[in-house]
Write a protein that holds these residues in place. Structure first.
Motif, PDB file in Angstrom:
ATOM      1  N   ASP A 123       0.811  -1.219   0.000  1.00 14.94           N
ATOM      2  CA  ASP A 123       0.000   0.000   0.000  1.00 14.94           C
ATOM      3  C   ASP A 123       0.844   1.270   0.000  1.00 14.94           C
ATOM      4  O   ASP A 123       0.349   2.363   0.242  1.00 14.94           O
ATOM      5  N   VAL A 124       2.145   1.136  -0.285  1.00 14.46           N
ATOM      6  CA  VAL A 124       3.083   2.254  -0.265  1.00 14.46           C
ATOM      7  C   VAL A 124       3.710   2.418  -1.640  1.00 14.46           C
ATOM      8  O   VAL A 124       4.058   1.448  -2.299  1.00 14.46           O
ATOM      9  N   GLY A 125       3.871   3.660  -2.066  1.00 11.56           N
ATOM     10  CA  GLY A 125       4.571   3.968  -3.309  1.00 11.56           C
ATOM     11  C   GLY A 125       5.280   5.299  -3.174  1.00 11.56           C
ATOM     12  O   GLY A 125       5.184   5.962  -2.152  1.00 11.56           O
ATOM     13  N   GLY A 126       5.967   5.678  -4.220  1.00 13.33           N
ATOM     14  CA  GLY A 126       6.680   6.950  -4.214  1.00 13.33           C
ATOM     15  C   GLY A 126       8.161   6.756  -4.357  1.00 13.33           C
ATOM     16  O   GLY A 126       8.615   5.795  -4.988  1.00 13.33           O
ATOM     17  N   LEU A 127       8.917   7.654  -3.743  1.00 12.19           N
ATOM     18  CA  LEU A 127      10.359   7.688  -3.936  1.00 12.19           C
ATOM     19  C   LEU A 127      11.126   7.697  -2.622  1.00 12.19           C
ATOM     20  O   LEU A 127      10.783   8.438  -1.696  1.00 12.19           O
ATOM     21  N   LEU A 128      12.180   6.902  -2.592  1.00 11.80           N
ATOM     22  CA  LEU A 128      13.181   6.972  -1.537  1.00 11.80           C
ATOM     23  C   LEU A 128      14.440   7.578  -2.149  1.00 11.80           C
ATOM     24  O   LEU A 128      14.605   7.558  -3.373  1.00 11.80           O
ATOM     25  N   SER A 129      15.318   8.094  -1.305  1.00 12.36           N
ATOM     26  CA  SER A 129      16.565   8.694  -1.792  1.00 12.36           C
ATOM     27  C   SER A 129      17.783   8.040  -1.148  1.00 12.36           C
ATOM     28  O   SER A 129      18.509   8.668  -0.370  1.00 12.36           O
ATOM     29  N   PRO A 130      18.025   6.774  -1.482  1.00  7.28           N
ATOM     30  CA  PRO A 130      19.193   6.103  -0.903  1.00  7.28           C
ATOM     31  C   PRO A 130      20.486   6.549  -1.580  1.00  7.28           C
ATOM     32  O   PRO A 130      20.462   7.175  -2.646  1.00  7.28           O
ATOM     33  N   ILE A 131      21.581   6.209  -0.948  1.00  9.80           N
ATOM     34  CA  ILE A 131      22.890   6.409  -1.564  1.00  9.80           C
ATOM     35  C   ILE A 131      23.319   5.058  -2.122  1.00  9.80           C
ATOM     36  O   ILE A 131      23.384   4.064  -1.394  1.00  9.80           O
ATOM     37  N   VAL A 132      23.548   5.015  -3.441  1.00  2.28           N
ATOM     38  CA  VAL A 132      23.933   3.797  -4.140  1.00  2.28           C
ATOM     39  C   VAL A 132      25.258   4.066  -4.844  1.00  2.28           C
ATOM     40  O   VAL A 132      25.363   5.021  -5.617  1.00  2.28           O
ATOM     41  N   PHE A 133      26.248   3.251  -4.558  1.00  2.03           N
ATOM     42  CA  PHE A 133      27.582   3.446  -5.133  1.00  2.03           C
ATOM     43  C   PHE A 133      28.077   4.877  -4.899  1.00  2.03           C
ATOM     44  O   PHE A 133      28.566   5.544  -5.807  1.00  2.03           O
ATOM     45  N   ASN A 134      27.885   5.368  -3.683  1.00  7.07           N
ATOM     46  CA  ASN A 134      28.327   6.701  -3.249  1.00  7.07           C
ATOM     47  C   ASN A 134      27.643   7.850  -3.981  1.00  7.07           C
ATOM     48  O   ASN A 134      28.163   8.968  -4.016  1.00  7.07           O
ATOM     49  N   LYS A 135      26.496   7.581  -4.599  1.00  3.69           N
ATOM     50  CA  LYS A 135      25.730   8.638  -5.266  1.00  3.69           C
ATOM     51  C   LYS A 135      24.311   8.640  -4.730  1.00  3.69           C
ATOM     52  O   LYS A 135      23.700   7.583  -4.563  1.00  3.69           O
ATOM     53  N   ARG A 136      23.781   9.835  -4.493  1.00  6.82           N
ATOM     54  CA  ARG A 136      22.388   9.957  -4.068  1.00  6.82           C
ATOM     55  C   ARG A 136      21.507   9.622  -5.264  1.00  6.82           C
ATOM     56  O   ARG A 136      21.744  10.081  -6.371  1.00  6.82           O
ATOM     57  N   CYS A 137      20.496   8.784  -5.016  1.00  9.49           N
ATOM     58  CA  CYS A 137      19.616   8.305  -6.080  1.00  9.49           C
ATOM     59  C   CYS A 137      18.155   8.490  -5.689  1.00  9.49           C
ATOM     60  O   CYS A 137      17.835   8.705  -4.530  1.00  9.49           O
ATOM     61  N   PHE A 138      17.291   8.394  -6.682  1.00 12.76           N
ATOM     62  CA  PHE A 138      15.869   8.213  -6.441  1.00 12.76           C
ATOM     63  C   PHE A 138      15.582   6.743  -6.701  1.00 12.76           C
ATOM     64  O   PHE A 138      16.030   6.183  -7.697  1.00 12.76           O
ATOM     65  N   GLN A 139      14.794   6.140  -5.808  1.00 12.41           N
ATOM     66  CA  GLN A 139      14.392   4.752  -5.983  1.00 12.41           C
ATOM     67  C   GLN A 139      12.874   4.671  -5.943  1.00 12.41           C
ATOM     68  O   GLN A 139      12.235   5.155  -5.006  1.00 12.41           O
ATOM     69  N   ASN A 140      12.295   4.099  -7.001  1.00 12.05           N
ATOM     70  CA  ASN A 140      10.861   3.861  -7.058  1.00 12.05           C
ATOM     71  C   ASN A 140      10.545   2.742  -6.060  1.00 12.05           C
ATOM     72  O   ASN A 140      11.047   1.622  -6.203  1.00 12.05           O
ATOM     73  N   ILE A 141       9.744   3.043  -5.060  1.00 12.88           N
ATOM     74  CA  ILE A 141       9.453   2.075  -4.001  1.00 12.88           C
ATOM     75  C   ILE A 141       8.773   0.828  -4.560  1.00 12.88           C
ATOM     76  O   ILE A 141       9.075  -0.285  -4.154  1.00 12.88           O
ATOM     77  N   ARG A 142       7.889   0.986  -5.504  1.00 13.04           N
ATOM     78  CA  ARG A 142       7.119  -0.153  -6.023  1.00 13.04           C
ATOM     79  C   ARG A 142       7.942  -1.061  -6.934  1.00 13.04           C
ATOM     80  O   ARG A 142       7.789  -2.271  -6.906  1.00 13.04           O
ATOM     81  N   THR A 143       8.810  -0.487  -7.771  1.00  9.70           N
ATOM     82  CA  THR A 143       9.557  -1.299  -8.734  1.00  9.70           C
ATOM     83  C   THR A 143      11.001  -1.552  -8.320  1.00  9.70           C
ATOM     84  O   THR A 143      11.674  -2.374  -8.935  1.00  9.70           O
ATOM     85  N   GLN A 144      11.484  -0.815  -7.331  1.00  7.61           N
ATOM     86  CA  GLN A 144      12.880  -0.861  -6.872  1.00  7.61           C
ATOM     87  C   GLN A 144      13.863  -0.260  -7.888  1.00  7.61           C
ATOM     88  O   GLN A 144      15.070  -0.263  -7.657  1.00  7.61           O
ATOM     89  N   GLU A 145      13.368   0.212  -9.020  1.00 12.73           N
ATOM     90  CA  GLU A 145      14.233   0.862 -10.016  1.00 12.73           C
ATOM     91  C   GLU A 145      14.813   2.133  -9.413  1.00 12.73           C
ATOM     92  O   GLU A 145      14.149   2.828  -8.662  1.00 12.73           O
ATOM     93  N   TRP A 146      16.070   2.436  -9.751  1.00 14.43           N
ATOM     94  CA  TRP A 146      16.677   3.654  -9.243  1.00 14.43           C
ATOM     95  C   TRP A 146      17.506   4.347 -10.320  1.00 14.43           C
ATOM     96  O   TRP A 146      18.000   3.708 -11.243  1.00 14.43           O
ATOM     97  N   LEU A 147      17.590   5.672 -10.177  1.00  9.57           N
ATOM     98  CA  LEU A 147      18.413   6.491 -11.062  1.00  9.57           C
ATOM     99  C   LEU A 147      19.207   7.479 -10.212  1.00  9.57           C
ATOM    100  O   LEU A 147      18.683   8.021  -9.227  1.00  9.57           O
ATOM    101  N   ALA A 148      20.430   7.749 -10.611  1.00  5.36           N
ATOM    102  CA  ALA A 148      21.282   8.700  -9.891  1.00  5.36           C
ATOM    103  C   ALA A 148      20.761  10.120 -10.084  1.00  5.36           C
ATOM    104  O   ALA A 148      20.400  10.508 -11.194  1.00  5.36           O
ATOM    105  N   MET A 149      20.714  10.872  -8.997  1.00  4.92           N
ATOM    106  CA  MET A 149      20.273  12.273  -9.072  1.00  4.92           C
ATOM    107  C   MET A 149      21.321  13.157  -9.725  1.00  4.92           C
ATOM    108  O   MET A 149      20.982  14.050 -10.496  1.00  4.92           O
TER     109      MET A 149
END
Length: 158
Positions: A28-54
């Protein structure tokens, strides 16, 4: 009626980490998280787990600048799309926006999606907003969020 929950605190205080754990396994949750992946801040789609570097690549032409950071327009366009699309999905009770910062106060970043979502907040949708401590009051004022029930998020049980 929709409510807005705030997560605020100093930089590097595990806001995203705790929120990631809370979201894990929920449907029941969606939206964006902002984890650090490979030392870069990213956006991660909560539902699909897809992420892109900011942060923009060196050869990117379309960028947004704030302070010493150069952000990718392409990534922010994707993030805005994720927020808008997710906010309209049936079954989503919680929409996470991690995080609202200086770009949004300048009308950039996630601002396009936020303006649409805040102006048409469906009654069944609760927002969880991660906001930098120093700008929290400015965000509440600029987006007129106090018209909704605004309270601190306390990581309720799943």
């Amino acid at each position: 009626m929709a409510k807005i929950f705030l997560i605020t605190g100093p930089t590097q205080s595990r806001k995203t980490t705790r929120l990631t754990h809370w979201c894990s396994g929920r449907t029941d949750v969606g939206g964006l998280l902002s984890p650090i992946v490979f030392n870069k801040r990213c956006f991660q789609n909560i539902r699909t787990q897809e992420w892109l570097a900011m942060e923009a690549e060196l050869d990117e032409a379309e960028v947004q600048q704030v302070g010493r950071y150069t952000f990718s327009e392409r990534t922010f366009a994707w993030a805005n799309h994720v927020l808008l699309q997710t906010s309209r999905l049936p079954g989503i009770k919680w929409l996470v926006v991690d995080e609202i910062g200086p770009l949004e106060l300048q009308g950039k970043g996630l601002n396009p999606a936020l303006e649409i979502i805040f102006s048409n907040l469906p009654p069944h949708l609760n927002l969880i907003l991660v906001i930098r401590e120093k700008i929290c009051e400015s965000v509440l004022e600029i987006y007129d969020l106090k018209r909704y029930g605004v309270e601190l998020f306390h990581y309720p049980e799943n």
